[in-house]
Design a protein around this motif. Structure first.
Motif, PDB file in Angstrom:
ATOM      1  N   ALA A  65       0.847  -1.192   0.000  1.00  0.00           N
ATOM      2  CA  ALA A  65       0.000   0.000   0.000  1.00  0.00           C
ATOM      3  C   ALA A  65       0.881   1.240   0.000  1.00  0.00           C
ATOM      4  O   ALA A  65       1.897   1.301   0.706  1.00  0.00           O
ATOM      5  N   LYS A  84      -7.252 -11.278  -2.832  1.00  0.00           N
ATOM      6  CA  LYS A  84      -6.264 -10.644  -1.948  1.00  0.00           C
ATOM      7  C   LYS A  84      -5.037 -11.541  -1.866  1.00  0.00           C
ATOM      8  O   LYS A  84      -5.162 -12.771  -1.956  1.00  0.00           O
ATOM      9  N   GLY A 115      -2.840  -1.332  -2.587  1.00  0.00           N
ATOM     10  CA  GLY A 115      -3.761  -0.313  -2.111  1.00  0.00           C
ATOM     11  C   GLY A 115      -3.057   1.013  -1.869  1.00  0.00           C
ATOM     12  O   GLY A 115      -1.900   1.217  -2.249  1.00  0.00           O
ATOM     13  N   HIS A 134      -6.807   4.604  -8.272  1.00  0.00           N
ATOM     14  CA  HIS A 134      -5.999   3.387  -8.193  1.00  0.00           C
ATOM     15  C   HIS A 134      -6.510   2.377  -9.221  1.00  0.00           C
ATOM     16  O   HIS A 134      -7.633   2.488  -9.722  1.00  0.00           O
ATOM     17  N   ASP A 167     -10.849  -1.591  -5.242  1.00  0.00           N
ATOM     18  CA  ASP A 167     -10.973  -1.118  -3.873  1.00  0.00           C
ATOM     19  C   ASP A 167      -9.754  -0.283  -3.511  1.00  0.00           C
ATOM     20  O   ASP A 167      -8.660  -0.488  -4.052  1.00  0.00           O
ATOM     21  N   THR A 168      -9.945   0.614  -2.555  1.00  0.00           N
ATOM     22  CA  THR A 168      -8.864   1.511  -2.141  1.00  0.00           C
ATOM     23  C   THR A 168      -7.756   0.766  -1.414  1.00  0.00           C
ATOM     24  O   THR A 168      -6.580   1.098  -1.541  1.00  0.00           O
ATOM     25  N   ASP A 169      -8.145  -0.226  -0.626  1.00  0.00           N
ATOM     26  CA  ASP A 169      -7.173  -0.984   0.162  1.00  0.00           C
ATOM     27  C   ASP A 169      -7.772  -2.337   0.481  1.00  0.00           C
ATOM     28  O   ASP A 169      -8.951  -2.597   0.193  1.00  0.00           O
ATOM     29  N   ALA A 170      -6.965  -3.187   1.093  1.00  0.00           N
ATOM     30  CA  ALA A 170      -7.403  -4.551   1.403  1.00  0.00           C
ATOM     31  C   ALA A 170      -7.663  -4.751   2.893  1.00  0.00           C
ATOM     32  O   ALA A 170      -7.713  -5.875   3.364  1.00  0.00           O
ATOM     33  N   LEU A 227     -12.113  -1.599   4.757  1.00  0.00           N
ATOM     34  CA  LEU A 227     -11.844  -0.618   3.685  1.00  0.00           C
ATOM     35  C   LEU A 227     -11.679   0.770   4.297  1.00  0.00           C
ATOM     36  O   LEU A 227     -12.346   1.732   3.931  1.00  0.00           O
ATOM     37  N   GLU A 264     -11.242   3.945   1.958  1.00  0.00           N
ATOM     38  CA  GLU A 264     -12.466   4.376   1.279  1.00  0.00           C
ATOM     39  C   GLU A 264     -13.448   4.990   2.271  1.00  0.00           C
ATOM     40  O   GLU A 264     -14.099   6.002   1.986  1.00  0.00           O
ATOM     41  N   GLU A 300     -11.529   4.591  -9.367  1.00  0.00           N
ATOM     42  CA  GLU A 300     -11.170   3.184  -9.224  1.00  0.00           C
ATOM     43  C   GLU A 300     -11.126   2.537 -10.610  1.00  0.00           C
ATOM     44  O   GLU A 300     -11.803   2.961 -11.536  1.00  0.00           O
TER      45      GLU A 300
END
Length: 311
Positions: free
Chosen positions: A145, A186, A190, A210, A214-217, A221, A224, A236
């Protein structure tokens, strides 16, 4: 080369900020002098019946549009429009979600007090574009990330990120787009929460984008959630960031405008300086007239219109 690109971006930004005059043609002069010879790079996936989508949503369905009522002597209710009988065709799209493909998320996606897509101002149309490349770190760690340290290292090399700019984070994850079954697996790359706060609160950017959906895992979240509850937007599912310079380019931002929409099917196009090796110029792709198809368009089993050689 970086210096040339940075200078080109500064010149263009200065030109855009300069007051228009009758002598220089106003913004038309900027178009003739700068934008007409620039390189254009599409950063958008075309949306399709089969593509990656968040597991909680379904895929779209494409098909022919049919008449909604009778028009005597021309079309019957429920009849498909065809080139042969009616002189035109139209398509119908069943879109199970507005979180589909390359998109623009407004705050209303998560916040009941948030702005919707139709609330976004027209000033979203064009902004300076910054591309931060973390693809090498993602190649070593798919769950990497973006961190504040990555942003600071970027600024040491390329200068301060402009206020009001759009920052896209390159991970090269979009190269996995055709692996529909596993695109969302995953770990995926991110943008860390601290990095998001730095970009929005310290550098005051318009939004970040990105390549994953999704913004991150994180389980919640968190990135987001923070963004949209604090009334920021995000992009996204962007692509082709390996074809864009880190600085000196602009990005045009187009999106569908459903009234009260909680997501936007978006089109992002980077405009890079004329000496950039990637992209296409207006002279190369003028857009009028558009190229003729190599074979007649026919609708496939998936409902998509494609050129189909006739036997």
């Amino acid at each position: 080369m970086d210096g040339i690109r940075i200078c080109a971006g500064i010149v263009l930004a200065a030109a855009l900020a300069a007051p228009a005059s009758a002598q220089d043609g106003g913004l038309w002069g900027i178009y003739e002098q700068q934008l007409k010879g620039a390189k254009y790079i599409d950063l958008t996936h075309a949306f399709a019946p089969v593509q990656p989508v968040w597991p909680g949503f379904a895929n779209a369905t494409f098909g022919p549009a049919v008449a909604g009522r009778d028009i005597e002597g021309y079309v019957a209710k429920g009849e498909e429009f065809t080139y042969a009988r009616h002189g035109f065709v139209a398509s119908a799209y069943q879109l199970p979600t507005d979180q589909y493909g390359t998109q623009l998320d407004p705050p209303a996606h998560w916040d009941e007090y948030g702005a919707t897509i139709s609330d976004l101002p027209p000033t979203f149309a064009i902004r300076p574009l910054v591309v931060i490349d973390m693809s090498a770190k993602v190649a070593a760690d798919p769950g990497y990330a973006l961190q504040v340290a990555d942003i600071e290292a970027f600024e040491q090399e390329h200068g301060r990120i402009p206020e009001g700019s759009v920052v896209f984070v390159r991970s090269d994850w979009s190269k996995k787009w055709d692996d529909v079954a596993h695109f969302n697996d995953k770990p995926f790359p991110g943008v860390g929460l601290d990095a998001l706060k730095f970009l929005h609160l310290e550098r005051r950017i318009l939004f970040h984008g990105h390549e994953p959906l999704d913004t991150d895992a994180t389980p919640t979240l968190e990135g987001e959630a923070w963004l949209l509850h604090n009334h920021f937007t995000q992009a996204e599912g962007v692509t082709n960031l390996d074809r864009v310079p880190p600085t000196g380019a602009l990005v045009t931002i187009g999106f569908a405008k459903p009234l009260g929409g909680t997501g936007g099917y978006a089109r992002y196009v980077a405009i890079a300086p004329a000496d950039w090796p990637h992209g296409v110029t207006i002279a190369e792709a003028p857009g009028a007239p558009l190229p003729k198809q190599p074979a007649p368009l026919r609708r496939g089993a998936d409902g998509v219109m494609r050129p189909t050689p006739q036997s």
